[in-house]
Design a protein around this motif. Sequence first.
Motif, PDB file in Angstrom:
ATOM      1  N   ASP A 128       0.191  10.138 -20.495  1.00 34.27           N
ATOM      2  CA  ASP A 128       0.037  11.082 -21.483  1.00 34.27           C
ATOM      3  C   ASP A 128       0.380  11.974 -21.487  1.00 34.27           C
ATOM      4  O   ASP A 128       1.568  12.958 -22.513  1.00 34.27           O
ATOM      5  N   LEU A 129       2.559  11.628 -21.512  1.00 36.30           N
ATOM      6  CA  LEU A 129       3.196  12.142 -21.543  1.00 36.30           C
ATOM      7  C   LEU A 129       3.992  12.674 -23.476  1.00 36.30           C
ATOM      8  O   LEU A 129       4.086  13.945 -23.411  1.00 36.30           O
ATOM      9  N   ASP A 130       3.560  11.490 -23.875  1.00 36.10           N
ATOM     10  CA  ASP A 130       4.455  12.530 -25.323  1.00 36.10           C
ATOM     11  C   ASP A 130       3.266  13.195 -26.185  1.00 36.10           C
ATOM     12  O   ASP A 130       3.727  14.259 -26.328  1.00 36.10           O
ATOM     13  N   VAL A 131       1.450  13.696 -25.586  1.00 38.36           N
ATOM     14  CA  VAL A 131       1.199  14.139 -26.243  1.00 38.36           C
ATOM     15  C   VAL A 131       1.448  15.760 -25.192  1.00 38.36           C
ATOM     16  O   VAL A 131       0.889  16.248 -25.984  1.00 38.36           O
ATOM     17  N   LEU A 139       1.337  20.023 -10.100  1.00 34.85           N
ATOM     18  CA  LEU A 139      -0.517  19.674 -10.300  1.00 34.85           C
ATOM     19  C   LEU A 139      -0.855  19.654 -11.713  1.00 34.85           C
ATOM     20  O   LEU A 139       0.212  20.952 -12.368  1.00 34.85           O
ATOM     21  N   SER A 140      -1.653  19.184 -12.209  1.00 34.34           N
ATOM     22  CA  SER A 140      -2.222  19.494 -13.093  1.00 34.34           C
ATOM     23  C   SER A 140      -4.139  18.451 -13.240  1.00 34.34           C
ATOM     24  O   SER A 140      -3.794  17.769 -12.556  1.00 34.34           O
ATOM     25  N   TRP A 141      -3.958  19.334 -14.143  1.00 33.40           N
ATOM     26  CA  TRP A 141      -5.698  18.566 -15.086  1.00 33.40           C
ATOM     27  C   TRP A 141      -5.348  18.803 -16.605  1.00 33.40           C
ATOM     28  O   TRP A 141      -5.023  19.153 -16.422  1.00 33.40           O
ATOM     29  N   GLY A 142      -6.124  17.717 -17.159  1.00 33.03           N
ATOM     30  CA  GLY A 142      -5.956  17.657 -18.467  1.00 33.03           C
ATOM     31  C   GLY A 142      -7.745  17.727 -18.926  1.00 33.03           C
ATOM     32  O   GLY A 142      -8.698  16.957 -18.137  1.00 33.03           O
TER      33      GLY A 142
END
Length: 257
Positions: A25-28, A55-58
């Motif tokens: 997901d880095l680029d987006v 922490l992260s949620w997509g």
Amino acid sequence: MWRHMGGSQGLYSPAISYRPIQPSDLDVLMRLHTDLFPVRYEPEFYQKVVTGQELSWGAVDRNRPNGQNDELIGFVTARILPAKDSEVEDLLSCNMSKNDLKLIYILTLGVVESYRNHGIAVSLIKEVKKYAATIPTCRGVYLHVILYNNPAIHLYQKMSFQCVRRLYSFYFINGQHFDAFLFIYYVNGGRSPCSLLDIMRHVMTYLKGGIEVVISKLQRNENKGSRWHKNRETFNLVSTTQNKKILLNDDSGYQCV
């Protein structure tokens, strides 16, 4: 903390699902942050997010065509902090030991314009709140909101966050200072610090307890004095009549031999 809101929704019905943010997901993720926020983040920030150091949620739309059904359309990033090292340590209750307590700080929150008003931001915040509740030592989730971001302010108030502080000139954007509000949501028994009213309650409770102890001692002393007085009368009666049977049946309830 940055959150971008606004826009309108069409007739399209997305199938929103949520997952952890991952290296692919880095680029987006970088593009969305650049598009949505006036603040620029260092490459290290993105690396920490996609590698799980933050922490992260997509959010993704499983109905999205053209092979984009796993591309981020929304995100939230956050960080676990020791309460004693945070800027909101003083916002925790005064009767807690803060040495081992944790807090979660929301870093960024954003939703692609065409996907707003689908409840995605609410769901992402719920994920953070739910995760915070699973950490026994965590006492709250907090964040900053720029002064003019009224939709975000309304959202956090709606989700039971408390606005506890105004920070003057917190942001510096394009050569201009902007104030920010600090919001906090308490979890696992966390609560706001002692107000003057709380302190007065503690004082009154302490005084009440002290008064009750004094009254109890006075009552015991009074009972001892009453017992001594009655026993003296009984002794006089024994000396006069030498009748133990009368003493045992005395209405005072005391038995003197």
